[in-house]
Design a protein around this motif. Sequence first.
Motif, short mmCIF file in Angstrom:
data_model
loop_
_atom_site.label_atom_id
_atom_site.label_comp_id
_atom_site.label_asym_id
_atom_site.label_seq_id
_atom_site.Cartn_x
_atom_site.Cartn_y
_atom_site.Cartn_z
N LYS A 211 3.75 2.32 -31.23
CA LYS A 211 2.73 1.30 -31.41
C LYS A 211 2.22 0.79 -30.08
O LYS A 211 1.02 0.60 -29.87
CB LYS A 211 3.28 0.13 -32.25
N ALA A 212 3.13 0.57 -29.17
CA ALA A 212 2.74 0.10 -27.84
C ALA A 212 1.95 1.17 -27.11
O ALA A 212 0.93 0.89 -26.46
CB ALA A 212 3.96 -0.30 -27.03
N CYS A 213 2.39 2.44 -27.25
CA CYS A 213 1.69 3.55 -26.61
C CYS A 213 0.28 3.68 -27.18
O CYS A 213 -0.68 3.92 -26.44
CB CYS A 213 2.46 4.85 -26.83
N TRP A 214 0.17 3.50 -28.49
CA TRP A 214 -1.13 3.63 -29.13
C TRP A 214 -2.10 2.56 -28.67
O TRP A 214 -3.28 2.81 -28.46
CB TRP A 214 -0.98 3.60 -30.65
N LYS A 215 -1.60 1.34 -28.48
CA LYS A 215 -2.47 0.25 -28.02
C LYS A 215 -3.07 0.57 -26.67
O LYS A 215 -4.21 0.19 -26.37
CB LYS A 215 -1.67 -1.05 -27.96
N VAL A 216 -2.31 1.28 -25.83
CA VAL A 216 -2.82 1.66 -24.53
C VAL A 216 -3.81 2.83 -24.66
O VAL A 216 -4.90 2.80 -24.09
CB VAL A 216 -1.67 2.07 -23.59
N MET A 217 -3.44 3.83 -25.46
CA MET A 217 -4.27 5.03 -25.59
C MET A 217 -5.63 4.72 -26.19
O MET A 217 -6.64 5.30 -25.80
CB MET A 217 -3.55 6.08 -26.44
N LYS A 218 -5.70 3.81 -27.15
CA LYS A 218 -6.97 3.58 -27.82
C LYS A 218 -7.98 2.85 -26.93
O LYS A 218 -9.16 2.81 -27.25
CB LYS A 218 -6.76 2.81 -29.13
N PHE A 220 -8.93 4.01 -24.27
CA PHE A 220 -9.72 5.09 -23.68
C PHE A 220 -10.61 5.79 -24.72
O PHE A 220 -11.30 6.75 -24.39
CB PHE A 220 -8.80 6.12 -23.03
N LEU A 221 -10.59 5.31 -25.96
CA LEU A 221 -11.38 5.92 -27.03
C LEU A 221 -12.51 5.00 -27.45
O LEU A 221 -12.46 3.79 -27.24
CB LEU A 221 -10.48 6.20 -28.24
N SER A 222 -13.53 5.59 -28.06
CA SER A 222 -14.60 4.78 -28.61
C SER A 222 -14.05 4.04 -29.83
O SER A 222 -13.02 4.40 -30.40
CB SER A 222 -15.76 5.68 -29.05
N GLU A 223 -14.76 2.99 -30.22
CA GLU A 223 -14.31 2.20 -31.37
C GLU A 223 -14.25 3.06 -32.62
O GLU A 223 -13.34 2.94 -33.43
CB GLU A 223 -15.28 1.03 -31.58
N GLU A 224 -15.24 3.95 -32.77
CA GLU A 224 -15.28 4.82 -33.95
C GLU A 224 -14.09 5.79 -33.95
O GLU A 224 -13.44 5.99 -34.98
CB GLU A 224 -16.58 5.62 -33.98
N ALA A 225 -13.81 6.38 -32.79
CA ALA A 225 -12.70 7.33 -32.70
C ALA A 225 -11.37 6.65 -32.96
O ALA A 225 -10.51 7.17 -33.68
CB ALA A 225 -12.69 8.00 -31.33
N ALA A 226 -11.19 5.46 -32.37
CA ALA A 226 -9.93 4.74 -32.55
C ALA A 226 -9.70 4.36 -34.00
O ALA A 226 -8.55 4.33 -34.46
CB ALA A 226 -9.94 3.48 -31.67
N ALA A 227 -10.77 4.12 -34.73
CA ALA A 227 -10.64 3.70 -36.13
C ALA A 227 -10.10 4.82 -37.01
O ALA A 227 -9.62 4.57 -38.11
CB ALA A 227 -11.99 3.24 -36.66
N HIS A 228 -10.16 6.08 -36.53
CA HIS A 228 -9.71 7.20 -37.35
C HIS A 228 -8.22 7.47 -37.21
O HIS A 228 -7.68 8.31 -37.92
CB HIS A 228 -10.49 8.46 -36.97
N VAL A 229 -7.55 6.80 -36.28
CA VAL A 229 -6.10 6.96 -36.12
C VAL A 229 -5.46 5.66 -36.55
O VAL A 229 -5.66 4.62 -35.92
CB VAL A 229 -5.74 7.29 -34.66
N LYS A 230 -4.69 5.71 -37.65
CA LYS A 230 -4.18 4.47 -38.24
C LYS A 230 -2.66 4.52 -38.43
O LYS A 230 -2.17 5.28 -39.25
CB LYS A 230 -4.84 4.23 -39.60
N PRO A 231 -1.91 3.72 -37.67
CA PRO A 231 -0.46 3.67 -37.88
C PRO A 231 -0.14 3.02 -39.23
O PRO A 231 -0.77 2.04 -39.62
CB PRO A 231 0.04 2.79 -36.73
N LYS A 232 0.82 3.59 -39.94
CA LYS A 232 1.28 3.02 -41.20
C LYS A 232 2.79 2.86 -41.14
O LYS A 232 3.49 3.71 -40.61
CB LYS A 232 0.91 3.94 -42.37
#
Length: 304
Positions: A211-218, A220-232
């Motif tokens: 989760k922490a890694c994802w917060k950093v990685m996103k 570098f992504l556009s808002e649209e791209a980031a919206a397609h990767v969803k942690p559950k």
Amino acid sequence: MTLYICTVVGLVSVVQVLFDLNIISCITYIIYVDMVTATSAGDLDLNKCDQRLVRELQAAFPDESSTTLCRHAIICNNDTRVTMDHIRSWRSWKDVMFPITATSISKEFDSGKLYVHGQDSLGHPLLVYNPHLNRPKERNIEEFVLLFVYMMEVAMKKLPPHLSRVSILLNRSSLSEPDYEMGKRFQELMRKYYPLRVYKIFVSPVNVVLKACWKVMKLFLSEEAAAHVKPKTGIDALRMVIPPQYIPEELGGDCRHRFNPNDIQSPFLTPYSNKNAEDESSLSSSRTRSNREHTDWSSAKRMR
């Protein structure tokens, strides 16, 4: 789409390192990638495709379905020249790659690392990958690529008439060694040769640190791209997207299935083709919208 796949490969690589270092928590996360928002054409958004370009493509490639041509047009941003070249490269690749026989990749085939079983909650055939059965230092990368292509084709042959994409379940229930080379080849396969053929990728379980890694990685992504990767969080989330009978027991499901090479009815595999059904699906979807008004990869050798 390439961006989404790169994101998944990056996330999985991070998770693999965390697991290899035994940084394991009691919390399970499921990451999935929604390649394209499902709309009018079953699971393919035809609104993203330039229909004038599709007509040009149909004239140039009359033996291909309109939805297949549409996939290539979308992935090439509806650029006529780029799409034409993309389709020609794809067709040349098929001539080199097929037919594939199970006996030509017997070591990889029999390993059980990759197989088709079940479906997700929407009916997309499920391709299951067990990375703990993969040995990057021992496996032959070209055979692994052939195995992946083989199983993708098996999965697509199981598609119901109203769907055209498959889902992938990455079973990370056991420790595994990262296979970065195959990750790159997977990206190339999806972009060049199976455009918009993957509906979702489910990764389970993964580390809480992700989760922490994802917060950093996103960042570098556009808002649209980031919206397609969803942690559950939790097994209940996985059961929402895959029926329990198709979730392996080690992931909290009810499935005890283990791959048996004899499960594959035809060991001699030719490329998936469903032109008439896909054209009919496209036509039906077009009517619905109207009513609503509105690598060259020649180095890959068949190992016979």
